[in-house]
Design an enzyme around this catalytic site. Structure first.
Site, PDB file in Angstrom:
ATOM      1  N   ASP A 190       1.024  -1.100   0.171  1.00 49.15           N
ATOM      2  CA  ASP A 190      -0.230   0.368  -0.057  1.00 49.15           C
ATOM      3  C   ASP A 190       0.840   1.233  -0.027  1.00 49.15           C
ATOM      4  O   ASP A 190       1.857   1.380   0.558  1.00 49.15           O
ATOM      5  CB  ASP A 190      -0.890  -0.174   1.388  1.00 49.15           C
TER       6      ASP A 190
ATOM      7  N   ASP B 100      -1.982  -1.220   6.155  1.00 49.20           N
ATOM      8  CA  ASP B 100      -1.825  -0.685   7.151  1.00 49.20           C
ATOM      9  C   ASP B 100      -3.539  -0.441   7.358  1.00 49.20           C
ATOM     10  O   ASP B 100      -3.529   0.270   8.721  1.00 49.20           O
ATOM     11  CB  ASP B 100      -1.144   0.685   7.258  1.00 49.20           C
TER      12      ASP B 100
ATOM     13  N   ASP C  90      -6.600  -2.482   3.368  1.00 45.08           N
ATOM     14  CA  ASP C  90      -6.007  -3.305   2.780  1.00 45.08           C
ATOM     15  C   ASP C  90      -5.804  -4.682   3.442  1.00 45.08           C
ATOM     16  O   ASP C  90      -5.478  -5.942   3.199  1.00 45.08           O
ATOM     17  CB  ASP C  90      -4.826  -3.604   3.145  1.00 45.08           C
TER      18      ASP C  90
END
Length: 926
Positions: A356, A665, A669
């Protein structure tokens, strides 16, 4: 004929709320509330715009729809976890051997084997810790209370009691309690970073209606459960609750994924099955051969048991568990907490790291990096919210006095601002909008604090920001002597159109076409670099205007300059990505942010070179699963993706045979983290959902720590191969010894309890020491190994066979010597053979330390753990030889000098054979 009290088949029945919504939702598909007009939404949900739901409707819907909470996932009981530990083939063979030993009177052997099996099982349960907690974390994220309108009254209720159709009020700082279709928004901004991956709070507009499907991050008229109101206020009508919310769908996705075996699990399982079949085959063969030779059935049965004990590396499961546990400790020191034991080794096989962007590759802290003032472009150094940095023009520090308008621009940035810079426990953070936080930090780099500026130049009035005009204006006294000043910030093109003048070097000049175009060119350049650009202007008055409005006050302003900001990449991430590529690992960025921003960050980090290596999430919808497998080979940046897209990308990579690590985080995700071979979460900025779904948590939120963890994983796998090679060569040697003895019509050289002692005690300590052997210096210069590669590759198998033959020859030689020396006294001969075998193993362990280099090249005693392990094993061997009461249990006798003079030289033979093989096999590499 009608019967009283019974309805005929054609009578109309009142439809339930759920059934009505079903038909409204286009044959059961999820309704796109963001495409519906407000009036129609109130009608469909049977809600009064002023009074909200009636209490009767609330009660009815609560019965039908349930509570606004996520269902708990059933977790495995302790006994289920314990049983799972006994599904390994080797463990089952050991249990079978212990049962047989018990029934034929070998109770001590049986107890030893069972003790090892139980210890291994509890070690596994203890190290893996708690079971899956992702859904429980999702449940905790719901806000405890919601402000609603029911029966015309404004009340606070527990958010779990919300039902579809409830009218919910939102204010700055609130956690959105359910999925809402906004019906009112005033300067409303919602932080959706953990949901969509965007660094900047999303601006919301209740009046927007979309005619086509749009991604989650672009639905301006929706607010999603568990996101946070960053600015402004609004009102929304509940459209979905519990598991029907977007976050609820993520929870269901996580539950639906089945746990997959790690590569090491698959390899150990395959190895265990192979050993199991070989053991059973050899035992059956020996039993048949012995019976055909006229041996007693019980004697041959016990011989077969001894052979089974010899063939099975009893210590292997426990040693693998302990070495992985030690690896977990090493990784924790390098800022990576591994929750799942077998995930330790899987990191070493990683071929793709899907990361990410926000908070992982970047700092998740908007930072001003460019400023255009007094006709000059300057760079701003410093990262994050810490107000430290310099102003550079052409890489040279510039005195702010040379940019005389800079003070005014910085004051404007900090004063037309509703956020706060907070310093707590050595860390700077922002309360409010991250964009405004970046501006406060920007001003702070020249010592201008918002608190001091507000005290010096109090705010007298304001025209709040709204998404229509895209500006905000505040009025202040004392900034100019005897004058009132308005400071305005907003979209550069809009600000510029309203400016009649511009400020340069402290002088107010009339705006010209050339200056206008120059500013627009700079704005365009910053925007193309994926910077978020804001324009600033001011205006002075004799006194505060009465009822200030945009139409009157935000006109004929004086242009101050531009500021460009971005969520900057982590400096350490650049080096980590370079190391990844050097190690043959491909890094990929998967983000919910905009394409231009993702490309700019990707290029800055060295992940991509050209823009054609990036793709938008909505484009993935047109690709089949097979086409996706080809696409992921070419693309390195995926932007504006949904959680479902992230999972498809991970699936496509895995279908290509890649070992995929997914870092992140946010809530968005979590599904991909769960689906990847290795799920990695940030420990500081990571949500509870991401952390509890992940296999690995980075305690320093540092992408570079992933590379350290990969290196540790490679070292651990290399060491596992070493001690598997060490243990199996000994076990095969033992099989050869027993087989040859039977074929030669000799008594079996070893008793089951002696073999157990060798396999479980004297071999285990050196094997454990091999498990903590320092990694080779070039271990991160090698490409990732094939995940399908067997632990026993061709060269390892050859080395094992050679070692096994050397061990068998050495032990049989000493056994034959013992039979002659002790005049066929079996206890004496077996003792000589046992000690020879044990010492041969201890000496040979030093050679096993390196597959390529000889003992002379790596230094014989540089592994202190191995020195200790060998010394301990030798002392324990002396105990069973020279302690009288143990001689009874182990059927051993004390040895004299004569015996040691024969044993010592023979014990070095396997070590010498191993060193010669390495010298010949790898001579070209030298």
């Amino acid at each position: 004929m009608n019967h009283p009290g019974r309805r005929t088949h054609w009578e109309a029945r009142p439809l339930s709320f759920k059934t009505k919504i079903f038909f409204l939702n286009r044959r059961g598909s999820k309704m796109n509330w963001y495409q519906e007009e407000e009036k129609l939404i109130f009608s469909k949900l049977n809600t009064d715009k002023e009074k909200g739901l009636t209490l009767d409707l609330v009660e009815e819907r609560q019965k039908e729809c349930g509570f606004n909470e996520l269902p708990e996932q059933e977790t495995k009981s302790f006994w289920e976890k314990l049983i799972a530990q006994f599904r390994d083939v080797l463990i089952l063979i050991l249990i079978g051997a212990s049962i047989i030993s018990f029934f034929v009177g070998e109770g001590v052997d049986a107890m030893i084997i069972i003790a090892i099996v139980i210890i291994n099982a509890f070690l596994g349960i203890y190290q893996e810790g708690k079971a899956e907690e992702a859904v429980a974390a999702l449940r905790k994220m719901a806000s405890p209370e919601a402000k609603v309108i029911r029966n015309g009254n404004f009340i606070r209720i527990p958010s779990r009691e919300l039902v579809p159709g409830d009218l919910v009020d939102l204010e700055t700082g609130d956690i959105v309690p359910a999925d809402l279709r906004l019906v009112e928004s005033v300067n409303l901004k919602i932080d959706e970073a953990s949901f969509t991956g965007e660094s900047v709070p999303a601006e919301k507009d209740a009046s927007r209606i979309f005619s086509a499907e749009v991604p989650l991050g672009d639905r301006e008229n929706m607010a999603f459960s568990s996101t946070i109101v960053a600015y402004g206020h609004g009102q929304g009508i509940v459209t979905d609750i519990g598991q029907n919310t977007e976050i609820g769908k993520i929870a269901q996705t996580i539950q639906a994924y089945e746990e997959e075996d790690t590569p090491l699990q698959k390899k150990l399982s395959k190895l265990g099955k192979s050993i199991g079949f070989i053991v059973l085959g050899i035992c059956a063969l020996v039993l048949v051969v012995g019976l055909l030779r006229g041996k007693k059935p019980l004697d041959m049965f016990m011989t077969s048991v001894a052979l089974a004990v010899a063939a099975v590396p009893e210590g292997l499961p426990a040693i693998v568990t302990i070495v992985l546990s030690l690896g977990m400790g090493h990784m924790a020191k390098r800022h990576a907490i591994v929750k799942k034991l077998l995930a330790v080794e899987t990191l070493g096989t990683t071929t793709y790291i899907c990361s990410d962007k926000t908070g992982t590759l970047t700092q998740n802290q908007m930072t001003v990096v460019k400023v255009y003032v007094d006709g000059e472009e300057a760079d701003i150094t410093g990262r994050g919210y810490e107000p430290e940095g310099n102003i550079l023009i052409k890489d040279k520090i510039v005195d702010s006095e040379k940019l005389s308008s800079l003070y005014t621009l910085m004051s404007c940035a900090a004063l037309s601002n509703d956020s706060k810079l907070v310093y707590d426990d050595g860390i700077y953070s922002i309360f409010g909008d991250p964009t405004e936080g970046a501006l406060i930090t920007f001003a702070g780099k020249k010592g201008l604090t918002k608190k001091e500026l507000n005290e010096s130049y109090p705010r007298m009035a304001e025209i709040p920001f709204d998404s229509t005009r895209k500006m905000m204006t505040t009025f202040h006294e004392k900034f100019l002597k005897d004058r009132i000043v308005s400071f305005t910030k907003g979209a550069p093109d809009i600000i510029l159109k309203r400016c009649k003048y511009y400020l340069i070097n402290g002088q107010k000049l009339e705006m010209t076409t050339e200056v206008y175009q120059k500013v627009m060119d700079v704005n365009s350049k910053y925007a193309q670099s994926a910077l978020r650009v804001l324009g600033f202007a001011f205006k002075d008055y004799d006194c505060i205007p009465e009822n200030p409005t945009s139409d009157t006050e935000e006109q004929d302003m004086i242009f101050l300059g531009l500021v460009g900001m971005i969520d900057p990449p982590r400096e350490e991430a650049k080096e980590a990505i370079r190391l990844c590529k050097h190690a043959g690992i491909t890094p990929i960025m998967i983000t919910g942010d905009y394409l231009e921003t993702a490309i700019a960050i990707g290029q800055d980090l060295g992940m991509v070179r050209e823009s054609n290596e990036a793709i938008m999430g909505h484009e993935l919808n047109s690709y089949s699963d097979v086409e996706m497998q080809e696409l992921v080979k070419q693309k390195r940046v995926f932007a504006r993706v949904s959680p479902e897209h992230k999972v498809r990308i991970v699936d496509a990579l895995k279908a290509n045979g890649e070992i995929v690590a997914m870092t992140g985080d946010g809530v968005n995700d979590a599904p991909a983290i769960k689906k990847a071979d290795i799920g990695i979460s940030m420990g500081i900025t990571g949500t509870d959902v991401a952390k509890n779904t992940a296999d690995v948590i980075l305690t320093d939120d540092n992408f570079a720590s992933i590379v350290s963890a990969v290196e540790e994983g490679r070292i651990i796998y290399s060491n596992i191969k070493k001690f598997v090679k060490f243990l199996l060569s000994c076990n095969i040697g033992e099989i050869l010894i027993v087989l040859i003895a039977i074929m030669a019509n000799l008594e079996v050289p070893f008793l089951p309890i002696q073999l157990l002692w060798l396999n479980l005690v004297t071999d285990s300590f050196p094997a454990l020491a091999l498990g903590v052997e320092p990694g080779a210096e070039d271990i991160m210069e090698e490409p990732p190994r094939d995940a399908n590669e067997s632990i026993l590759d061709k060269h390892t198998a050859i080395a094992i066979i050679l070692q096994a033959i050397a061990i068998a020859a050495t032990a049989l030689g000493s056994y034959l010597y013992g039979l002659r020396h002790y005049d066929s006294n079996l206890s004496g001969a077996r003792t000589v053979a046992l000690v020879t075998l044990i010492l041969a193993e201890l000496f040979r362990s030093y050679s096993i330390r390196s597959e390529h280099f000889t003992l002379a090249e790596i230094g014989p005693f540089t592994n202190r753990s191995l020195n200790f392990g060998v010394g301990l094993s030798f002392l324990l061997t002396m105990v069973i030889i020279y302690v009288p009461f143990l001689n009874i249990y182990f059927k051993t006798v004390p040895l004299g000098i004569k015996e040691w003079l024969i044993i010592a030289p023979l014990s070095f033979v396997p070590l010498i054979v191993g060193e010669i093989y390495k010298k010949i096999r790898y001579r070209k590499q030298r």
